[in-house]
Design an enzyme around this catalytic site. Structure first.
Site, PDB file in Angstrom:
ATOM      1  N   GLU A   1       5.455   1.411   8.808  1.00 46.22           N
ATOM      2  CA  GLU A   1       5.990   0.115   8.383  1.00 46.22           C
ATOM      3  C   GLU A   1       7.489   0.047   8.674  1.00 46.22           C
ATOM      4  O   GLU A   1       8.011  -0.987   9.086  1.00 46.22           O
ATOM      5  CB  GLU A   1       5.704  -0.073   6.892  1.00 46.22           C
ATOM      6  CG  GLU A   1       5.766  -1.496   6.401  1.00 46.22           C
ATOM      7  CD  GLU A   1       5.173  -1.622   5.002  1.00 46.22           C
ATOM      8  OE1 GLU A   1       3.952  -1.837   4.896  1.00 46.22           O
ATOM      9  OE2 GLU A   1       5.920  -1.465   4.023  1.00 46.22           O
TER      10      GLU A   1
ATOM     11  N   GLU B   1       8.003  -0.576  12.211  1.00 43.04           N
ATOM     12  CA  GLU B   1       7.695  -1.994  12.464  1.00 43.04           C
ATOM     13  C   GLU B   1       8.855  -2.885  12.031  1.00 43.04           C
ATOM     14  O   GLU B   1       9.225  -3.832  12.740  1.00 43.04           O
ATOM     15  CB  GLU B   1       6.407  -2.388  11.717  1.00 43.04           C
ATOM     16  CG  GLU B   1       5.939  -3.806  12.019  1.00 43.04           C
ATOM     17  CD  GLU B   1       4.718  -4.215  11.192  1.00 43.04           C
ATOM     18  OE1 GLU B   1       4.186  -3.360  10.449  1.00 43.04           O
ATOM     19  OE2 GLU B   1       4.326  -5.387  11.285  1.00 43.04           O
TER      20      GLU B   1
ATOM     21  N   CYS C   1       0.529  -3.090   1.356  1.00 49.48           N
ATOM     22  CA  CYS C   1      -0.225  -1.984   0.732  1.00 49.48           C
ATOM     23  C   CYS C   1      -1.138  -2.456  -0.374  1.00 49.48           C
ATOM     24  O   CYS C   1      -2.060  -1.751  -0.767  1.00 49.48           O
ATOM     25  CB  CYS C   1       0.683  -0.943   0.102  1.00 49.48           C
ATOM     26  SG  CYS C   1       2.304  -0.873   0.753  1.00 49.48           S
TER      27      CYS C   1
ATOM     28  N   SER D   1       3.198  -7.011   7.202  1.00 48.44           N
ATOM     29  CA  SER D   1       3.244  -5.823   8.046  1.00 48.44           C
ATOM     30  C   SER D   1       1.821  -5.524   8.501  1.00 48.44           C
ATOM     31  O   SER D   1       0.870  -5.666   7.734  1.00 48.44           O
ATOM     32  CB  SER D   1       3.790  -4.647   7.245  1.00 48.44           C
ATOM     33  OG  SER D   1       3.473  -3.438   7.912  1.00 48.44           O
TER      34      SER D   1
ATOM     35  N   LYS E   1      -8.855  -2.107  -4.466  1.00 45.42           N
ATOM     36  CA  LYS E   1      -9.082  -1.094  -3.433  1.00 45.42           C
ATOM     37  C   LYS E   1     -10.572  -0.975  -3.120  1.00 45.42           C
ATOM     38  O   LYS E   1     -10.963  -0.618  -2.015  1.00 45.42           O
ATOM     39  CB  LYS E   1      -8.527   0.259  -3.885  1.00 45.42           C
ATOM     40  CG  LYS E   1      -7.009   0.342  -3.895  1.00 45.42           C
ATOM     41  CD  LYS E   1      -6.410   0.414  -2.497  1.00 45.42           C
ATOM     42  CE  LYS E   1      -4.881   0.342  -2.558  1.00 45.42           C
ATOM     43  NZ  LYS E   1      -4.275   0.106  -1.247  1.00 45.42           N
TER      44      LYS E   1
ATOM     45  N   GLU F   1     -10.984  -3.624  -0.689  1.00 42.62           N
ATOM     46  CA  GLU F   1     -10.325  -3.265   0.575  1.00 42.62           C
ATOM     47  C   GLU F   1     -11.193  -2.296   1.388  1.00 42.62           C
ATOM     48  O   GLU F   1     -11.349  -2.434   2.601  1.00 42.62           O
ATOM     49  CB  GLU F   1      -8.960  -2.619   0.301  1.00 42.62           C
ATOM     50  CG  GLU F   1      -8.166  -2.324   1.563  1.00 42.62           C
ATOM     51  CD  GLU F   1      -6.940  -1.447   1.293  1.00 42.62           C
ATOM     52  OE1 GLU F   1      -5.818  -1.969   1.422  1.00 42.62           O
ATOM     53  OE2 GLU F   1      -7.098  -0.255   0.948  1.00 42.62           O
TER      54      GLU F   1
ATOM     55  N   GLU G   1     -12.337  -4.642   8.815  1.00 36.35           N
ATOM     56  CA  GLU G   1     -11.243  -4.106   9.627  1.00 36.35           C
ATOM     57  C   GLU G   1     -11.044  -2.615   9.373  1.00 36.35           C
ATOM     58  O   GLU G   1     -10.459  -1.911  10.180  1.00 36.35           O
ATOM     59  CB  GLU G   1      -9.914  -4.823   9.311  1.00 36.35           C
ATOM     60  CG  GLU G   1      -9.902  -6.310   9.591  1.00 36.35           C
ATOM     61  CD  GLU G   1     -10.344  -7.138   8.384  1.00 36.35           C
ATOM     62  OE1 GLU G   1     -11.016  -6.581   7.487  1.00 36.35           O
ATOM     63  OE2 GLU G   1     -10.025  -8.334   8.340  1.00 36.35           O
TER      64      GLU G   1
ATOM     65  N   CYS H   1       1.433  -0.674  -9.022  1.00 32.58           N
ATOM     66  CA  CYS H   1       0.136   0.008  -9.178  1.00 32.58           C
ATOM     67  C   CYS H   1      -0.043   0.629 -10.556  1.00 32.58           C
ATOM     68  O   CYS H   1      -1.163   0.771 -11.033  1.00 32.58           O
ATOM     69  CB  CYS H   1      -0.018   1.081  -8.112  1.00 32.58           C
ATOM     70  SG  CYS H   1       0.201   0.434  -6.452  1.00 32.58           S
TER      71      CYS H   1
END
Lengths: 574, 418, 160
Positions: free
Chosen positions: A278, A281, A298, A318, A357, A360, A365, A502
Site C-alpha cells: 500500500e 502504491e 483493509c 488502495s 472478514k 471477505e 476476487e 478492529c
C-alpha cells in the site's frame, strides 16, 4: 448538587442521570435498552426507580438528578414493577436458552436470574417474527429473541450510517428487522457486526463456523494453517473472562496448537506486507498523479460500504488486499508449494476480530479455480467457544511462538488493530522510503486516539502529506461526501468500519468504550515494549520474503497475489 | 338546555373561511391588542386561569412562560388537531366552524413567546377539513393577519398544516413532534419537556385546538368575563362531546362544572328507546367508566378526580343496559393494543396481555388469579409506561374493576364469586 | 385512477416526481407517503417505497419503518377505495359490527382484504371523530353515517 439514593447522600454533577449517580455509590441498576456507548432510549423500563414527588416511577437511565432529589431503588413498588416488566419481556421472548448463542452472555437471562423467576410466567409465551435469517455469512438474525430495545438500530444507523435495521410495525407486533424482512445478504448490510455487538440477547449473533473448523482440524488429509489478526491478541483473553486489554499472544498460539492447528502464523506479518504494498502504491500515486486521496482497503465492511454507497469513488481505494486476503493468497499459492501440498489440501483458517472478514473470505476476487484463499474465518467469540469446548484452561496455558516463516511481525503491523494504526504504520515506512532518512521519532501520536476523525499534516521530504483517519462508517460517510464534493484535500485516508478500529470489531467480546480503550492501550504497549522491530520495511522476515519472491513490492507476482479489484455493488435500496 | 356560546358564538353565522366575515364580528382584534402589547399576553393568560383543553389541564400562561424564558434562535408553535380520543369531536367542530379563532389564538401565542413558525397537526381522519383550513390560512395571510409583519407590526407568523396518518399516539405531544419531523409517532421521554426542547429540539408551545380558541376570547372579552364561567380552578366554557347510547349525540358548549346529569338528561335527552343507563365513560377512551350513581358529579377536573371519574377533553360516552361492560372494556383495550406505539415494554406488551385476560372473562375461562393479575398489570402499566397513552390505557379497566367488579366475578369459571 | 391490481411504470414515475420535490426533506416523509397513496392505489408497496427512498434520499429502512407505523399507510396493495369502518367504542356500542358484517357480505371479502377486481379494500379504523353520526365509516376521504346494515348496498354501489 446533593441527592439521596437509598438513604445515602451523595454529591453529584449537574446533568447526571440517576443511573450514573447510583453507580457512584455502588448500585448497578438493571438495564436492557440502555448501552453505555449509545444515546438514552428509556424504552425497556427495567431501570425504573421511585423519585419522591413524582407521580409515576421514573427510568433511571433518562431521569436527571436535581438538587435535593430523594430516590429509592428497591421499594416494594419498584421491585414489583420491575419484575412485572421483566415478566412481560420474557413472555414475548423465545426462551430456548440452552440452544442460544448467547447462553450465559445474555443480558436478559442475567436479569431473569437476578430477579429469581422461580414460578411459571403468568403470561402465555408468544414468539415474534418470521423465522431465523441465516442468509448472511456474518450475522444470524433471530426475531424470536428480539426484545425491541432498539440498540441494533442505533448501532446500524448512528455508528455506521448503513440503515438496514429499523423498527417495524407498532404495538405488540413491533420488532427490529430489515425492510420487508429481506434476507441480510440481499440487503445493504455491510456485515460489520456492530448490531451483534449492541444486541443484549440472541436476536443478532455471529454466524457460528466452529464446526467447519473442527471438521478440518479432524480431517487427517487437511493441513490446517491459521493466521491470527493483530487485534485478536488483546481480545481473546477478555472473551475468556480475563480483564479487558490482557495481552495473550503466546497463550493464544499454544491454544491453537492444542486445538490441533498445524501451523499458526501471525497476520501481523501480512500487515507489514500491506504497508509495503500500500505504501508503494501511495508513493506511486503521489509521484505519478494517481487518484488521490488514496483510502485504505483493509476493512472489509468499509470496502463493501464503499462499493455499495459510493461505487463511483472506488478509484480512491488502495488496490492492496487486506492482510487476511494477502495471507490467504500466501497460504494457498506460495506456502502450499513450500511444504509440497496442493492448495486444496491446505485449510486456510483466519482468527479475526471481525464478522465482515467472513464475508471477505467469500469474495470471488479472493479465490480462484473453485477454492478460496481463506476457507474459514473464526471471530474471537468463536475461538473462545472452541477453546472452552476443548476444555482448555486458557489462563493456565504456557506461551508459544508463532511458526516460521510468518511468525514475525513489526510493531507497525500490530497497531493495525486500532484506528490510526494503519496510517501510523504507513507513515513510519513511507517517510523513510521517500526521504531515505531514518525517523527520529516513529510515534505519530497525532493520528492516534478514539476521537471519530483525526487529521494531520506530515512533512515527507518536499511534500506536506495531509492525512486523515476515521473509524465508524457514519464518520466515513462524512469523509466520502467531502470527496464527492471535491472538498477533501487529503493525500491518504485510513478508514475502519468499526468505531475504534478492529479492537471495536463485531467479532470481539461485547464492546463498550472503556473496554476498547483498554484493548487499544494494550496494542500500543506491544508496539512500544514487546517487539524488536517497529517498522514494516525493517522487518527482516518481510525483506526475506520479497527476496524469495524475487520482486519488489507491487511488482510481478506480488502484484498478482496481493492486489485486488472492487465491484460496483450499488443497490436498488439505497 | 340553552348552551353558553362563547367559542361557538359565531358558528354557523359567518362563513368560516372568510376573513372579512370574521373581522366583521371582531375577529383579529385580540391579535391587534397582542402585537401592541406583547408583554401583557402571558400575564393575561395566567390571570385568566385558562387550562389546556386537551386533557392534561396544564396552565396555559405557565406553559407559555417556559417557552418565552428559554433562549433559542427559533421557537415553534404547534396546534394539536390530532383529536384521536374516541368519543371526542369538539376540535373538528371548531375547525369546521371557527377556524380563524384558532389561527388568531396561535398567532397570539407566537407573539407572546417570540415564535414565527407554527404547525397545525391535523389527524388523517379529518383530511376533508384540510382544504378549508388552508384556505382560511391563505386568506388571513393575504389580509396581513398572518405571514410577514402581521398587522403592520414587527412580528412574522406563518402556519403550515401537517396531516397525520392514523395514529392515536400522535395526540401525545412529543409523538406529534416526531410525526411533524417525518418520523414514526413515538413519544419522547420527558424531561426535557417541549417547552425547552420541542420540535427539532427547539422550545415549542403545544396546545390543543380548543385551548387556542379561548385565547382571543380572553383578550377581547377580558379576564373577568372569562372567569365568570366555569370553576375557580378551571374557569371558562368547554365544548363537551356526548356519544354512545344517547338521544342527542353531539358537541355542546357549556360552562365547566355543569353536572354530568345535566349533560345526560337535559342536553343529551337520556338513553334512546327508554333504556336504562348502565354506565358512563368519562373523558374519552382512556377515561374512567363510572356508574349512574355519580351522575351528579360536576364535570370538571377536581370534582371528577375526587370521585374516580375523568374530565379529559370533556367527553361522555353513555352506555345503556343492553351493553355488556366486559365487551366494552375489551373494545377499549383492543384500541390501546392497536394504538400502542410499541416503544416501551409495559404499554407494548401490557395492553396485549390485558386483552388476553379480558377475553378469558368474556369466554368464561377466567379464574380469580386472572382478576388479580389484571389489577397488578394495570397498576404497573400506569406506573412505568413512557407516555400518557401507556399510563392511561388501563384506566378504564381499573375503573370497571372498581365500580363493576361483579361483572368480572360473575364471568369466572364455575361462577366463582368474591 | 383505475382499479388497482398492480403499480404500473407510469405510476412509479409520478411517485418519483412527487418524492423528488422533497429531496432531503425528511420532515415531509409522512406527508409524502400520504400523497403517494393517492396516486399509487392507496398503498406504498415495496417498489413504491424504494422509489420514495431514492428520490427523497431517506434510507429505505426508515421509509419502511414509518410506513408500517401509521394505520393509514399500507405496504400491502389495496383497492381503489379503502373503506374504513370505525370500531371505536361509541360506534361499537351502536352496532358497528352489524354494519361491518353487512359490508363483508356485500363485498364478499373479510376485513383486511381487497375485492378481486381491486376496487374495494375493507378495513377497520379507530374513531373518525363524528360520534354524533355513529356507526360511521370513511371511504377514501369521505365520511358517512349513521349507517344501518341495510344502507350498505346503496352506499357502496355509488362508488364507481
Amino acid at each position: 448538587m446533593k441527592v439521596t439514593i437509598n438513604n445515602q447522600v451523595i454529591e453529584v454533577q449537574e446533568g447526571m442521570t440517576i443511573l450514573e449517580a447510583a453507580q457512584q455509590i455502588g448500585i448497578k441498576l438493571p438495564t436492557l435498552c440502555h448501552h453505555p456507548d449509545q444515546d438514552v432510549k428509556a424504552h425497556c423500563r427495567v431501570c425504573v426507580v421511585e423519585v419522591e414527588g413524582q407521580r409515576v416511577l421514573q427510568p433511571a437511565c433518562s431521569f436527571r438528578c436535581f438538587d435535593g432529589m430523594v430516590v429509592h431503588t428497591n421499594t416494594e413498588r419498584v421491585r414489583k414493577a420491575r419484575k412485572m416488566v421483566l415478566e412481560l419481556i420474557l413472555a414475548h421472548h423465545n426462551q430456548d436458552c440452552l440452544h442460544c448463542a448467547r447462553n450465559q452472555s445474555c443480558e436478559l437471562q442475567t436479569l431473569a436470574a437476578h430477579y429469581g423467576f422461580n414460578e411459571e410466567n403468568r403470561f402465555p409465551l408468544r414468539v415474534r417474527g418470521e423465522g431465523i435469517d441465516m442468509s448472511s455469512p456474518s450475522i444470524v438474525r433471530d426475531p424470536s429473541k428480539c426484545i425491541a430495545c432498539g440498540r441494533c438500530e442505533w448501532a446500524c444507523s448512528q455508528y455506521q450510517a448503513v440503515h438496514v435495521l429499523s423498527r417495524k410495525h407498532r404495538g405488540f407486533e413491533t420488532y427490529f428487522s430489515t425492510p420487508f424482512d429481506m434476507p441480510f445478504d440481499e440487503s445493504i448490510c455491510v456485515n460489520c457486526g456492530q448490531c451483534v455487538q449492541a444486541c443484549p440477547t440472541g436476536a443478532l449473533t455471529i454466524r457460528d463456523d466452529t464446526e467447519e473448523a473442527w471438521a478440518a482440524i479432524n480431517d487427517p488429509k487437511k493441513v490446517v494453517v491459521a493466521q491470527v489478526a493483530p487485534a485478536v491478541r488483546v481480545n481473546i483473553a477478555e472473551a475468556l473472562g480475563e480483564e479487558s486489554g490482557t495481552i495473550s499472544v503466546g497463550r493464544l498460539v499454544t491454544a491453537l496448537k492444542m486445538l490441533g492447528v498445524d501451523y499458526v502464523f501471525d497476520t501481523d506479518f501480512t500487515a507489514d506486507l500491506t504497508i509495503m504494498e500500500e505504501g508503494t502504491e501511495l508513493i506511486e500515486r503521489l509521484t505519478n498523479g494517481g487518484v488521490l486521496p488514496m483510502i485504505t482497503s483493509c476493512s472489509p465492511a468499509w470496502v463493501k460500504f464503499c462499493e455499495t454507497f459510493y461505487p463511483e469513488q472506488l478509484g480512491h481505494l488502495s488496490t492492496a488486499k487486506s492482510p487476511q486476503g494477502m495471507f490467504g493468497a500466501i497460504i494457498k499459492e506460495w506456502y502450499s508449494k513450500k511444504i509440497g501440498k496442493t492448495p486444496q489440501e491446505m485449510f486456510s483458517l483466519s482468527i479475526m476480530p471481525c464478522t465482515a472478514k467472513k464475508y471477505e473470505a467469500k469474495r470471488p476476487e479472493l479465490g480462484r479455480n473453485n477454492y478460496q484463499d481463506v476457507d474459514c474465518v473464526l471471530t474471537v467469540q468463536e475461538l473462545a467457544k472452541m477453546i472452552k469446548s476443548a476444555n482448555i484452561d486458557f489462563g493456565a496455558l504456557p506461551e508459544s511462538e508463532f511458526d516460521k516463516p510468518f511468525g514475525l511481525g513489526s510493531g507497525a503491523g500490530v497497531i493495525f488493530g486500532a484506528t490510526g494504526g494503519v496510517m501510523e504504520a504507513a507513515l513510519r515506512t513511507v517517510y523513510e522510503i521517500v526521504t531515505g532518512k531514518d525517523l527520529e521519532n516513529i510515534d505519530f501520536t497525532m493520528v492516534r486516539g478514539l476521537k471519530g476523525t483525526r487529521e494531520a499534516t506530515i512533512q515527507v521530504g518536499d511534500l506536506p502529506v495531509k492525512v486523515c483517519v476515521t473509524s465508524g462508517l457514519a464518520n466515513a460517510r462524512k469523509i466520502m461526501e467531502l470527496i464527492k464534493e471535491g472538498k477533501a484535500d487529503y493525500h491518504f485516508i485510513e478508514i475502519m468500519a468499526c468505531p475504534g478500529g478492529c479492537i471495536g470489531g463485531g467479532g470481539n467480546a461485547y464492546r463498550n468504550w472503556a473496554k476498547i480503550s483498554a484493548r487499544r492501550k494494550a496494542l500500543y504497549k506491544i508496539d512500544a515494549e514487546k517487539l524488536p522491530v517497529r517498522q514494516s520495511h525493517k522487518n527482516p522476515a518481510i525483506k526475506e520474503f520479497y527476496q524469495d519472491l524475487g520482486v519488489k513490492p507491487g511488482e510481478g507476482i506480488a502484484h498478482k497475489l496481493f492486489h485486488t479489484h472492487y465491484t460496483d455493488k450499488s443497490h436498488v435500496d439505497i | 338546555m340553552k348552551q353558553t356560546l362563547k367559542i361557538l358564538r359565531y358558528a354557523d353565522k359567518i362563513d368560516p373561511v372568510s376573513v372579512k366575515d370574521y373581522v366583521k364580528v371582531g375577529g383579529y382584534e385580540a391579535l391587534r391588542k397582542a402585537v401592541e402589547n406583547p408583554d401583557k399576553i402571558i400575564d393575561t393568560m395566567k390571570a385568566s386561569g385558562l387550562r389546556g383543553r386537551g386533557g392534561a389541564g396544564f396552565g396555559v400562561g405557565q406553559k407559555w412562560s417556559f417557552v418565552k424564558n428559554t433562549k433559542a434562535d427559533v421557537k415553534y408553535v404547534v396546534c394539536n388537531a390530532d383529536e384521536g380520543e374516541p368519543g371526542t369531536n369538539k376540535d373538528r367542530v371548531i375547525i369546521e366552524k371557527v377556524p380563524h379563532l384558532m389561527l388568531e389564538g396561535m398567532a397570539i401565542s407566537g407573539v407572546a413567546v417570540g415564535s414565527t413558525k407554527a404547525y397545525i397537526y391535523l389527524r388523517a381522519e379529518y383530511v376533508y377539513l384540510r382544504e378549508n383550513l388552508e384556505k382560511a390560512i391563505a386568506e388571513a395571510k393575504a389580509q396581513g393577519y398572518l405571514g410577514k409583519k402581521i398587522m403592520g407590526s414587527k412580528y412574522d407568523f406563518d402556519i403550515e398544516v401537517r396531516l397525520g396518518a392514523g395514529a392515536y399516539v400522535c395526540g401525545e405531544e412529543t409523538a406529534m413532534l416526531e410525526s411533524i419531523e417525518g418520523k414514526r409517532g413515538e413519544p419522547r421521554y420527558k424531561p426535557p419537556y417541549p417547552g425547552v426542547e420541542g420540535l427539532w429540539q427547539k422550545p415549542t408551545i403545544i396546545n390543543n385546538v380548543e385551548t387556542f380558541v379561548n385565547v382571543p376570547l380572553i383578550i377581547t372579552d377580558g379576564v373577568e368575563e372569562f372567569r365568570k364561567y366555569g370553576s375557580k380552578n378551571n374557569p371558562g366554557t368547554k365544548l363537551y362531546t356526548l356519544s354512545g347510547n344517547i338521544k342527542n349525540p353531539g358537541v355542546y358548549e357549556f360552562p365547566i362544572g355543569i353536572t354530568i346529569r345535566e349533560l345526560f338528561e337535559k342536553v343529551g335527552g337520556g338513553c334512546p328507546n327508554g333504556k336504562k343507563l348502565k354506565a358512563i365513560q368519562t373523558g374519552g377512551a382512556s377515561g374512567n367508566i363510572i356508574p349512574p350513581s355519580l351522575l351528579d358529579t360536576p364535570f370538571d377536573i377536581d370534582p371528577c378526580n375526587a370521585v374516580g371519574a375523568t374530565f379529559g377533553a370533556g367527553d361522555l360516552m353513555f352506555i345503556d343496559e343492553d351493553q355488556d361492560i366486559i365487551d366494552v372494556v375489551e373494545n377499549l383495550t383492543e384500541f390501546f393494543d392497536e394504538e400502542s406505539c410499541g416503544q416501551c415494554t409495559p404499554c407494548r406488551e401490557g395492553n396485549r396481555r390485558l386483552l388476553e385476560l379480558i377475553r378469558k372473562f368474556k369466554d368464561g375461562t377466567a379464574v380469580l388469579e386472572d382478576l388479580e393479575l389484571m389489577e397488578e398489570l394495570s397498576e404497573v402499566m400506569c406506573d412505568t409506561s413512557l407516555c400518557g397513552l401507556g399510563q392511561a390505557s388501563a384506566k378504564p379497566l381499573q375503573s370497571v374493576i372498581r365500580f363493576f367488579r361483579p361483572e368480572f366475578t360473575k364471568n369466572m369459571k364455575g361462577g366463582h364469586q368474591s | 385512477m383505475n382499479n388497482c391490481r398492480r403499480i404500473d411504470p407510469e405510476t412509479l414515475k409520478q411517485v418519483a416526481n412527487l418524492a423528488a420535490q422533497y429531496k432531503g426533506r425528511e420532515d415531509m416523509l409522512v406527508e409524502v407517503l400520504g400523497q403517494v397513496q393517492k396516486i399509487a392505489c392507496n398503498s406504498v408497496p415495496e417498489e413504491v417505497i424504494s422509489v420514495i427512498s431514492k428520490e427523497m434520499g431517506i434510507p429505505k429502512a426508515k421509509v419502511y419503518s414509518v410506513a408500517t407505523f401509521y394505520a393509514f399507510f399500507s405496504v400491502q396493495k389495496r383497492g381503489k377505495y379503502v373503506i374504513r369502518m370505525c370500531k371505536s367504542a361509541p360506534c361499537h356500542i351502536k352496532g358497528a359490527q352489524e354494519v361491518l358484517a353487512a359490508m363483508e357480505k356485500f363485498l364478499g371479502i373479510k376485513v383486511g382484504e381487497t375485492t378481486y377486481d381491486g376496487k374495494f379494500t375493507l378495513e377497520t379504523c379507530e374513531c373518525l371523530g363524528i360520534c354524533d353520526r355513529s356507526p360511521a365509516i370513511m371511504i377514501n376521504d369521505e365520511v358517512f353515517g349513521p349507517l344501518k346494515p341495510e344502507d350498505i348496498e346503496d352506499l357502496i354501489s355509488k362508488f364507481e
